[in-house]
Design an enzyme around this catalytic site. Structure first.
Site, mmCIF file in Angstrom:
data_model
loop_
_atom_site.group_PDB
_atom_site.id
_atom_site.type_symbol
_atom_site.label_atom_id
_atom_site.label_comp_id
_atom_site.label_asym_id
_atom_site.label_seq_id
_atom_site.Cartn_x
_atom_site.Cartn_y
_atom_site.Cartn_z
ATOM 1 N N TYR A 67 -13.190 -6.858 6.391
ATOM 2 C CA TYR A 67 -12.348 -7.035 5.508
ATOM 3 C C TYR A 67 -11.379 -8.064 5.252
ATOM 4 O O TYR A 67 -11.662 -8.517 6.491
ATOM 5 C CB TYR A 67 -10.561 -6.209 6.002
ATOM 6 C CG TYR A 67 -9.153 -6.403 5.363
ATOM 7 C CD1 TYR A 67 -8.859 -5.649 3.949
ATOM 8 C CD2 TYR A 67 -8.274 -7.694 5.439
ATOM 9 C CE1 TYR A 67 -8.390 -6.008 3.398
ATOM 10 C CE2 TYR A 67 -7.770 -7.431 4.314
ATOM 11 C CZ TYR A 67 -7.030 -6.843 3.770
ATOM 12 O OH TYR A 67 -6.009 -7.477 2.994
ATOM 13 N N TYR A 83 0.623 -1.164 -0.142
ATOM 14 C CA TYR A 83 0.075 -0.353 -0.196
ATOM 15 C C TYR A 83 0.804 1.328 -0.297
ATOM 16 O O TYR A 83 0.453 1.953 0.816
ATOM 17 C CB TYR A 83 -1.322 -0.224 1.625
ATOM 18 C CG TYR A 83 -1.659 -1.237 1.590
ATOM 19 C CD1 TYR A 83 -2.678 -1.713 0.277
ATOM 20 C CD2 TYR A 83 -1.510 -2.195 2.353
ATOM 21 C CE1 TYR A 83 -3.287 -2.973 0.612
ATOM 22 C CE2 TYR A 83 -2.628 -3.192 2.468
ATOM 23 C CZ TYR A 83 -2.965 -4.014 1.594
ATOM 24 O OH TYR A 83 -3.732 -4.760 2.125
ATOM 25 N N LYS A 130 -2.046 -16.276 9.397
ATOM 26 C CA LYS A 130 -1.627 -15.247 9.656
ATOM 27 C C LYS A 130 -0.554 -16.728 10.768
ATOM 28 O O LYS A 130 0.068 -16.938 10.601
ATOM 29 C CB LYS A 130 -2.313 -15.241 9.842
ATOM 30 C CG LYS A 130 -3.170 -13.525 9.464
ATOM 31 C CD LYS A 130 -3.258 -12.335 10.428
ATOM 32 C CE LYS A 130 -3.588 -11.264 9.029
ATOM 33 N NZ LYS A 130 -2.945 -10.097 8.319
ATOM 34 N N ASP A 132 -14.266 -15.754 8.200
ATOM 35 C CA ASP A 132 -12.451 -15.722 8.243
ATOM 36 C C ASP A 132 -11.688 -15.355 9.790
ATOM 37 O O ASP A 132 -12.398 -14.175 10.213
ATOM 38 C CB ASP A 132 -13.010 -14.480 7.104
ATOM 39 C CG ASP A 132 -11.584 -14.176 7.007
ATOM 40 O OD1 ASP A 132 -10.449 -14.126 7.723
ATOM 41 O OD2 ASP A 132 -11.294 -12.690 6.853
#
Length: 430
Positions: free
Chosen positions: A145, A18, A275, A246
């Protein structure tokens, strides 16, 4: 060695997450990491408050994780997973089946969290094909997200997320109003009205509901009421719609439960994890589902599940994940996370008194300071490094997700650095 030439090359040629190539944000060269500290090239030590984007839960350079890698490397670093299996993959999937809700017994190993979400959505689509229907719409929550790949982006917040510029290219799905009741608030049944309305109107076309349980992560670091998640599960059961959880950010203890769904006492039909799966050592994720979903997919016209990454089931990643999960099964994380939560409540919550602060939230090993104005990323990042800490803010959020092994004094240093940062108006955009 890391030279000034290296720094300049990085600035000119390497894209970081980003960032703009026209005016890239400063990057700080890390040459080593140990425990909860990062070492810069100039010798400075930084207390890490990010766990490398929430993944390095056991800290860095953990001897047991390193040993698992070395042992696996001496045997084989990689082998294709098509037509081949290996001990590390079997051991990992055994642990995942053992640690997740009982009905989740079929495991698909993926490369990353975003890919795990893609896999979950493809599973839902093929499930309905296996039932003789074509359903291609997903219901999700605003402010959510789910990742940076195409299907994952399509279920991120359509207006305020980092992916809103792809509107028109991505498929359009249904978005319920984000939950307003906080984790510790008194439940208000009206909070569920919008989701209930959308489900009633569109359930016949829904492939699945997909959401982040309890914690909406990169979409705003918001914690919502467990009753909302219970109502989602009830609604999915009533209408026969699949539920995808999620748990890539929340899984493996971060919220004080092994999985965030446990706060509501529910289980999904499809679960995404990633993760922290390998303790932040290597990229790996997994998507788990029920036997009924897996068998229905297998009866679809394709006759199999249509996905197969080249590095699926990588032995190195699987071996270190097995050891990471073994560390979790020993149970120390429960005391560690509870201790972090208590300290954050005592030391971070008082920052509510700052005029810069809109809200402070704490859940498990997550502490969030939401400010009235967006942060000046470059200025604030420089300040934190000067304070000897690594904190990566974004938008109007300064948050902590430290490794579970962090010492109380180091956590206090992180909190004090946030407090000091709030005193400088130049750290925030007007």
């Amino acid at each position: 060695m890391f030279t000034q030439s290296d720094i300049e090359f990085d600035r000119q040629h390497i894209w970081h997450p980003y960032t703009s190539m026209l005016d890239p944000l400063p990057c700080y060269p890390v040459v080593a990491a140990q425990g909860y500290q990062l070492q810069l090239a100039d010798g400075r030590q930084l207390v890490d408050g990010m766990s490398s984007w929430w993944a390095a839960i056991h800290g860095y350079n953990h001897p047991r994780l390193n040993q698992a890698l070395q042992q696996q490397m001496s045997q084989m670093s990689h082998v294709m997973f098509g037509g081949i299996t290996h001990p590390s993959a079997v051991a990992l999937c055994r642990k995942l089946v053992e640690m997740t809700p009982a009905a989740l017994e079929c495991v698909f190993l993926a490369d990353s969290g975003s890919v795990a979400v893609e896999v979950s959505m493809k599973m839902a689509l093929q499930y309905w094909l296996g039932r003789g229907e074509t359903r291609q719409t997903f219901l999700t929550l605003k402010r959510g997200y789910h990742g940076d790949t195409s299907a994952a982006m399509s279920v991120c917040d359509p207006d305020n997320s980092m992916h809103s510029l792809w509107r028109g290219y991505l498929p359009e799905h249904l978005f319920a109003a984000a939950p307003a009741c906080g984790f510790d608030d008194i439940w208000d049944e009206r909070d569920f009205d919008d989701f209930s309305r959308l489900m009633e109107q569109h359930h016949h076309q829904l492939a699945a509901v997909i959401l982040e349980p309890i914690v909406q992560g990169a979409g705003g670091m918001r914690f919502y009421h467990p009753r909302y998640l219970q109502r989602v599960r009830e609604c999915c059961d009533r209408y026969g719609v699949l539920l995808i959880a999620d748990e890539i950010a929340t899984g493996f203890g971060r919220t004080g439960k092994l999985f965030a769904c446990e706060h509501a006492g529910i289980a999904p039909d499809i679960l995404c994890v990633g993760k922290a799966l390998t303790g932040g050592t290597l990229t790996l994720a997994a998507t788990l589902t029920t036997r009924e979903v897996a068998d229905t997919i297998s009866r679809s016209p394709a006759g199999c599940f249509m996905h197969g990454p080249t590095f699926m089931g990588n032995p190195l990643a699987c071996a270190v994940a097995v050891e990471s999960l073994a560390l979790l099964q020993e149970g120390d994380w429960q005391t560690q996370v509870a201790t972090i939560e208590q300290q954050l409540r005592e030391q971070l919550l008082p920052l509510r008194a700052s005029p810069q602060v809109a809200e402070v939230r704490v859940l498990g090993a997550i502490g969030v300071v939401e400010t009235h104005s967006p942060v000046n990323m470059a200025a604030l990042q420089h300040f934190f490094v000067s304070q000897g800490v690594w904190i990566r803010p974004f938008g109007r959020l300064i948050y902590l997700m430290p490794p579970y092994i962090i010492a109380p004094a180091a956590l206090k240093k992180l909190v004090q650095s946030i407090g000091a940062a709030l005193e400088h108006p130049l750290h925030f955009k007007s």
